[in-house]
Structure formats: structure tokens, C-alpha cells
Design a protein around this motif. Structure first.
Motif, short mmCIF file in Angstrom:
data_model
loop_
_atom_site.label_atom_id
_atom_site.label_comp_id
_atom_site.label_asym_id
_atom_site.label_seq_id
_atom_site.Cartn_x
_atom_site.Cartn_y
_atom_site.Cartn_z
N PRO A 25 0.84 -1.20 0.00
CA PRO A 25 0.00 0.00 0.00
C PRO A 25 0.87 1.26 0.00
O PRO A 25 2.09 1.18 0.24
CB PRO A 25 -0.80 -0.13 1.29
N PRO A 26 0.27 2.42 -0.24
CA PRO A 26 1.06 3.66 -0.34
C PRO A 26 1.63 4.17 0.98
O PRO A 26 2.45 5.08 0.97
CB PRO A 26 0.05 4.66 -0.93
N THR A 27 1.20 3.62 2.10
CA THR A 27 1.72 4.04 3.40
C THR A 27 2.22 2.80 4.15
O THR A 27 1.89 1.68 3.77
CB THR A 27 0.62 4.72 4.25
N PRO A 28 3.00 2.99 5.21
CA PRO A 28 3.45 1.83 5.98
C PRO A 28 2.28 1.02 6.54
O PRO A 28 1.25 1.58 6.89
CB PRO A 28 4.26 2.45 7.11
N ILE A 29 2.46 -0.29 6.60
CA ILE A 29 1.44 -1.17 7.18
C ILE A 29 1.60 -1.12 8.69
O ILE A 29 2.70 -1.28 9.21
CB ILE A 29 1.62 -2.61 6.66
N SER A 30 0.51 -0.88 9.38
CA SER A 30 0.51 -0.88 10.84
C SER A 30 1.49 0.16 11.41
O SER A 30 2.34 -0.15 12.23
CB SER A 30 0.83 -2.27 11.38
#
Length: 80
Positions: A25-30
Motif C-alpha cells: 500500500p502507499p503508506t506503511p502497514i501498521s
């Protein structure tokens, strides 16, 4: 998103849904918040080494393995 994952959430195509899109995804996961980062570098003084989910959204913490095993039996296996 209210934190309650539903089937429709897994099927809805968004940039953050790794079930419907290949890659990351475009942002860090968690991504951890400020409080979590602070707790990691300055943990509260405690003797607790173990934890188990109580099933109600809270956790039981234990200082010894025998205490932890009792908590697992109580909260996860529903045995005393």
C-alpha cells in the motif's frame, strides 16, 4: 474504518487493500503512533514478561511462566 474488519472491507478495491491489489500500500502497514514509539523506548517499570488476550479487548499480564499458563487456561482455553 472503525477497526471491525468485515467481508465487504476485504472486497472493496482501495489503494490500501492488499487483498485486491498487488504490491504494498502507499503508506506503511501498521504504522505505530507516537505513544507506541515512546512506550517502546521508555517502557513502564514492570515485572511482567508475558501477556494473553482476555477476549474482551484487554490483556492479562504475568511475571512468571506458570502465571501466564494459568491465564492462558483461564482466558483462552476457558479452564480454571
Amino acid at each position: 474504518f472503525d477497526g471491525n474488519l468485515r467481508k465487504v472491507d476485504l472486497q472493496t478495491d482501495t489503494a490500501f487493500n492488499t487483498y485486491t491489489r498487488k504490491g504494498l500500500p502507499p503508506t506503511p502497514i501498521s504504522m505505530p503512533g507516537k505513544a507506541a514509539l515512546f512506550a517502546a523506548v521508555q517502557p513502564a517499570p514492570t515485572k511482567a514478561l508475558y501477556f494473553v488476550a482476555r477476549g474482551d479487548g484487554s490483556s492479562a499480564f504475568s511475571a512468571t511462566l506458570s502465571e501466564h499458563n494459568r491465564a492462558v487456561n483461564q482466558f483462552q482455553r476457558k479452564r480454571q
